[in-house]
Design an enzyme around this catalytic site. Structure first.
Site, PDB file in Angstrom:
ATOM      1  N   CYS A 140      56.146 -51.310  65.800  1.00 11.50           N
ATOM      2  CA  CYS A 140      56.529 -49.917  65.535  1.00 11.50           C
ATOM      3  C   CYS A 140      57.185 -49.309  66.773  1.00 11.50           C
ATOM      4  O   CYS A 140      58.299 -49.692  67.118  1.00 11.50           O
ATOM      5  CB  CYS A 140      55.338 -49.117  65.021  1.00 11.50           C
ATOM      6  SG  CYS A 140      55.842 -47.637  64.105  1.00 11.50           S
ATOM      7  N   HIS A 171      53.516 -52.374  60.237  1.00 18.01           N
ATOM      8  CA  HIS A 171      52.205 -52.607  60.869  1.00 18.01           C
ATOM      9  C   HIS A 171      51.438 -53.734  60.159  1.00 18.01           C
ATOM     10  O   HIS A 171      50.623 -53.465  59.269  1.00 18.01           O
ATOM     11  CB  HIS A 171      51.373 -51.324  60.833  1.00 18.01           C
ATOM     12  CG  HIS A 171      51.850 -50.266  61.757  1.00 18.01           C
ATOM     13  ND1 HIS A 171      51.494 -50.215  63.090  1.00 18.01           N
ATOM     14  CD2 HIS A 171      52.674 -49.214  61.548  1.00 18.01           C
ATOM     15  CE1 HIS A 171      52.076 -49.182  63.663  1.00 18.01           C
ATOM     16  NE2 HIS A 171      52.793 -48.551  62.754  1.00 18.01           N
ATOM     17  N   GLU A 231      49.201 -55.509  61.722  1.00 20.30           N
ATOM     18  CA  GLU A 231      48.020 -55.745  62.565  1.00 20.30           C
ATOM     19  C   GLU A 231      46.787 -54.992  62.096  1.00 20.30           C
ATOM     20  O   GLU A 231      45.689 -55.212  62.631  1.00 20.30           O
ATOM     21  CB  GLU A 231      48.341 -55.340  64.016  1.00 20.30           C
ATOM     22  CG  GLU A 231      48.233 -53.857  64.337  1.00 20.30           C
ATOM     23  CD  GLU A 231      49.387 -52.991  63.869  1.00 20.30           C
ATOM     24  OE1 GLU A 231      49.422 -51.802  64.231  1.00 20.30           O
ATOM     25  OE2 GLU A 231      50.262 -53.499  63.135  1.00 20.30           O
TER      26      GLU A 231
END
Length: 250
Positions: free
Chosen positions: A97, A192, A194
């Site tokens: 990001c 994202h 993660e």
């Protein structure tokens, strides 16, 4: 320049307490790679360099590349300088990001607010927030091995960037053309992959105004419902992407 030394540890630059490495750290630990997290948002200094046997991970945050001249965020220009140094020697980097935007800037690309033309022809801000599919490009790239053509991911951004010179374009969405790219052993991901499920719920609570601005008054409820519906199936796909990238950075 090739990989002179095998990666033995990772350095994480963290910009806010709620945006840590999460699954990235878990997957690195499974390979015996330790993680040192540097809380730059809390005043920890950005390193001048990263050793040859370490990889750098740059996480997300609410600030942007446009804030690099703001004295509130002295770490941003320092990170761009560090990323330029690492790109020059083809060192391993993962930017997520904000991290991908900083990486793009370091590679010479323009970073700017994401917009679309409004009904009057003037640009209207586009915040890409919540669950949505990405379209993969250059699918023979090893980073994308084993992934479906349109994996579901979580978006949470209002800025975008041009594809850096010499980069390989890896993913896009209709609202944001450049979702992922690779330059050598450096990878930028605008989305994202993660996040653990509980962290998504935390973001919905702590970033409620941003969510409402992007999705309307029921935006948080929609994200939570989509998370309950999609996260369990998405996480192995996200892990596959991150695992591919880690392998290519080692």
């Amino acid at each position: 320049m090739g990989n002179d030394r095998r990666v033995t540890s990772a350095v994480v630059l963290q910009h806010t307490p709620t945006e840590g490495p999460e699954r990235v750290a878990t997957l690195l630990a499974a390979r015996g790679i330790g993680v040192e997290t540097i809380a730059v948002h809390d005043g920890a200094p950005v390193p001048d360099d990263v050793a040859a046997d370490r990889l750098l991970i740059v996480m997300g945050g609410p600030m942007g590349v446009g804030d690099a001249t703001n004295p509130k965020f002295p770490f941003l220009p320092q990170e761009i300088a560090l990323l330029r140094k690492l790109l020059a020697r083809q060192a391993p980097v993962l930017g997520v990001c904000l991290g991908s935007q900083l990486l793009a800037a370091a590679a010479g690309a323009r970073v700017y607010p994401n917009t679309r033309p409004g009904t009057d022809g003037k640009p209207v801000p586009v915040r890409e927030v919540g669950w949505g599919a990405i379209d993969l490009h250059n699918v023979n790239e090893p980073a994308l091995a084993g992934l479906p053509a349109q994996p579901l991911v979580l978006h949470w951004h209002g800025d975008t960037y041009d594809l850096p010179p010499g980069a390989v374009h890896l993913a896009s969405t209709p609202a944001c053309r450049h979702q992922a790219f690779r330059i050598g052993r450096a990878f930028g991901l605008q989305f994202h992959p993660e996040l653990e499920r509980d962290t998504i719920a935390l973001w919905v609570r702590e970033d409620a105004d941003y969510v409402r601005g992007a999705l309307g008054p029921d935006g948080g409820t929609r994200i939570l419902a989509d998370t309950a519906r999609h996260h369990a199936a998405a996480r192995p796909i996200w892990d596959r992407l991150l695992g591919n990238i880690i392998s290519l950075m080692q």
